[in-house]
Design an enzyme around this catalytic site. Structure first.
Site, short mmCIF file in Angstrom:
data_model
loop_
_atom_site.label_atom_id
_atom_site.label_comp_id
_atom_site.label_asym_id
_atom_site.label_seq_id
_atom_site.Cartn_x
_atom_site.Cartn_y
_atom_site.Cartn_z
N TYR A 144 25.73 -2.63 13.12
CA TYR A 144 25.51 -3.94 13.74
C TYR A 144 26.84 -4.26 14.42
O TYR A 144 27.45 -5.28 14.16
CB TYR A 144 25.20 -4.90 12.60
CG TYR A 144 24.62 -6.25 12.91
CD1 TYR A 144 23.53 -6.41 13.76
CD2 TYR A 144 25.14 -7.39 12.28
CE1 TYR A 144 22.99 -7.66 13.97
CE2 TYR A 144 24.59 -8.64 12.49
CZ TYR A 144 23.51 -8.77 13.33
OH TYR A 144 22.96 -10.01 13.54
N LYS B 114 11.79 -3.01 10.77
CA LYS B 114 12.60 -2.01 11.45
C LYS B 114 12.11 -0.58 11.26
O LYS B 114 12.31 0.26 12.12
CB LYS B 114 14.03 -2.06 10.90
CG LYS B 114 14.75 -3.35 11.18
CD LYS B 114 15.25 -3.37 12.60
CE LYS B 114 16.22 -4.51 12.81
NZ LYS B 114 16.77 -4.46 14.17
N HIS C 177 26.04 -9.11 20.20
CA HIS C 177 24.69 -9.07 19.61
C HIS C 177 24.66 -9.83 18.28
O HIS C 177 23.75 -10.64 18.04
CB HIS C 177 24.24 -7.62 19.42
CG HIS C 177 22.95 -7.49 18.67
ND1 HIS C 177 21.73 -7.88 19.20
CD2 HIS C 177 22.67 -7.03 17.41
CE1 HIS C 177 20.77 -7.65 18.32
NE2 HIS C 177 21.31 -7.14 17.23
N GLU D 74 15.67 -2.15 20.76
CA GLU D 74 17.10 -2.34 20.59
C GLU D 74 17.81 -1.20 21.31
O GLU D 74 17.53 -0.02 21.05
CB GLU D 74 17.50 -2.37 19.10
CG GLU D 74 17.02 -3.63 18.40
CD GLU D 74 17.66 -3.86 17.04
OE1 GLU D 74 17.99 -2.85 16.36
OE2 GLU D 74 17.84 -5.04 16.66
N ASP E 290 21.99 2.36 10.19
CA ASP E 290 22.10 1.58 11.43
C ASP E 290 23.16 0.51 11.24
O ASP E 290 23.13 -0.24 10.26
CB ASP E 290 20.75 0.94 11.76
CG ASP E 290 20.69 0.42 13.19
OD1 ASP E 290 21.44 0.95 14.04
OD2 ASP E 290 19.91 -0.51 13.46
N ASP F 75 15.86 1.36 18.51
CA ASP F 75 15.51 0.95 17.15
C ASP F 75 14.50 -0.19 17.24
O ASP F 75 14.84 -1.36 17.12
CB ASP F 75 16.80 0.51 16.44
CG ASP F 75 16.57 0.14 15.00
OD1 ASP F 75 15.64 0.68 14.39
OD2 ASP F 75 17.34 -0.69 14.48
N ARG G 293 20.20 -18.22 12.37
CA ARG G 293 20.85 -19.04 11.35
C ARG G 293 21.45 -20.30 11.93
O ARG G 293 20.77 -21.30 12.11
CB ARG G 293 21.91 -18.22 10.60
CG ARG G 293 21.36 -17.18 9.65
CD ARG G 293 22.47 -16.53 8.83
NE ARG G 293 23.52 -16.00 9.70
CZ ARG G 293 23.51 -14.78 10.24
NH1 ARG G 293 22.53 -13.95 9.96
NH2 ARG G 293 24.48 -14.38 11.04
MN MN Z 1 19.17 -1.64 15.10
#
Ligand code: MN
Length: 414
Positions: free
Chosen positions: A122, A247, A127, A193, A120, A227, A136
């Site tokens: 990113y 996840k 996002h 997701e 997966d 996801d 963060r």
């Molecule tokens: Mn994902």
């Protein structure tokens, strides 16, 4: 291009789509199939009826070995299907045709590939920025590596299921900022997701890489991918090695693999990558590196009524699928036919184009209003999440639904 099988204007399955799926046939066995409108066509039955010479005679229950054969083999089957089912074809009135078709509701889908490995990414900048701001530091939301490489992690294929399979809320550990110690129990921040996945053809097994120029020859097709994520579990566990139990308890995949070939007229440009310029092995002409696939997420309450909570587009990805493949294999990592790579949550710039509840409710601080007057920050038991996606190519090239309901957590006992 018109078929003698009627296709309604709003159908995802126009004659230009011809997606791939595995379905349970009337005799109980698994047939690999395609679809026009509401009709499912068995590739095995068509072969037996003498209509599909290019379909391998193997008794396949997944597409893996067919994927291995490569783009020319995929294209040949597609061309034969078009020839058989176009308007004016003699096959329309052939007595053997009835044995090869059924209504889509009589052919429940199962997973169309045996997924060996699932990774997966990113790859949506919006996002990654949003999550970085919440988890963060708003001032340094994107970590220093993000604009230099497609960040990803290895997921688990064992808990990927096909649309329609229920998802159980996971138990796990979480620790909020005000909790002195971690607590255990059902996740209280269940999320979806919105992702697009690609089903891959294997690469070289001699530890050489798949170049960004050649990468798309390894894309068999595209699916919608939810996801599912337990944000509270994820936030507590993810440093330093990334996502794990938050996840890997469930992911849902749409049953119809939309072929690479069907989406060729739906190409579009990707965001420029000039500041910084990626390293040479990731550099790509951006003029048609992406796909214009409209995406939406609907949340259905137990009464079945839906509220569309997000509208996004796969063109919102910063890193293209070709770059994801090239990066994944640059170190000699072997890609096998049937592997799945997912894009990561695809969020746009608009507040209603965010691809997760985490972003839509801004980590629970902004409840989302639903059609029935209720509201959500995260998902509740009994909610159903439905992803939909479509492109245009003469007719609609849609994915069908990627749908799953969320069931209550199992009671954990020592
Ligand atoms: Mn994902």
């Amino acid at each position: 291009m018109v078929s003698f099988i009627p296709v309604l204007a709003h159908s995802d399955f126009s004659f230009s789509n011809l997606p791939w799926a595995a379905v349970r046939w009337s005799d109980g066995s698994i047939h690999l199939a395609t679809r026009i409108g509401d009709r499912v066509l068995s590739l095995k039955a068509l072969r037996a009826a003498g209509k599909l010479a290019s379909w391998p005679e193997l008794d396949l229950e997944t597409f893996n070995r067919f994927i291995d054969r490569g783009p020319e083999a995929w294209s040949a089957v597609r061309a034969e299907l078009i020839e058989a089912y176009r308007e004016g074809s003699s096959w329309e009135h052939d007595s053997k045709r009835a044995l090869c078709e059924c209504d889509w509701q009589d052919a429940p889908a199962v997973l169309p590939v045996s997924i060996g490995d699932y990774s997966d990414f990113y790859a949506s900048r919006q996002h990654a920025t949003n999550v970085g701001m919440m988890f963060r530091d708003p001032e340094n939301a994107l970590l220093p590596n993000w604009l230099h490489l497609p960040v990803g992690y290895h997921g688990r294929s064992s808990t990927i299921s096909v649309s329609g399979t229920d998802v159980v809320r996971p138990n796990g550990q979480r620790k909020g900022p005000n909790d002195p110690t971690p607590v255990f129990g059902p996740s209280v921040k269940m999320d979806f997701e919105l992702e697009v996945g690609i089903i891959l053809r294997g690469g070289p097994t001699d530890a050489s890489w798949i170049s960004v120029e050649k990468a798309e020859e390894h894309i068999f097709g595209f699916v919608l991918f939810n996801d599912w994520s337990a944000r509270d579990v994820q936030q507590w566990e993810y440093v330093p090695l990334g996502p794990f139990l938050g996840k890997n308890f469930a992911s849902t995949m749409s049953p119809w693999i939309v072929s690479y070939e069907a989406l060729q007229n739906s190409r579009c440009a990707g965001e420029a990558q000039e500041a910084p310029l990626p390293l040479p092995y990731l550099q790509q002409n951006r003029s048609s590196s992406h796909w214009n696939i409209e995406l939406e997420v609907a949340l259905a309450t137990p009464d079945g009524q839906e509220t569309v909570v997000s509208r996004s587009n796969s063109s919102n990805l910063y890193w293209s699928f070709a770059q994801q493949i090239a990066h994944h294999s640059i170190n000699g990592c072997i890609i096998r036919s049937g592997d799945l790579m997912a894009s990561g949550t695809i969020s746009g710039n608009d507040p209603d184009s965010l691809g997760s509840m985490l972003e839509l409710s801004w980590n629970g601080s902004k409840p989302l209003a639903l059609h029935d007057g209720s509201s959500r920050t995260f998902l509740e038991d009994g909610d159903t999440v439905v992803l939909r996606g479509r492109a245009q190519n003469g007719g609609r090239i849609g994915f069908g639904e990627c749908r799953a309901a969320l069931l209550p957590a199992k009671r954990w006992q020592k």
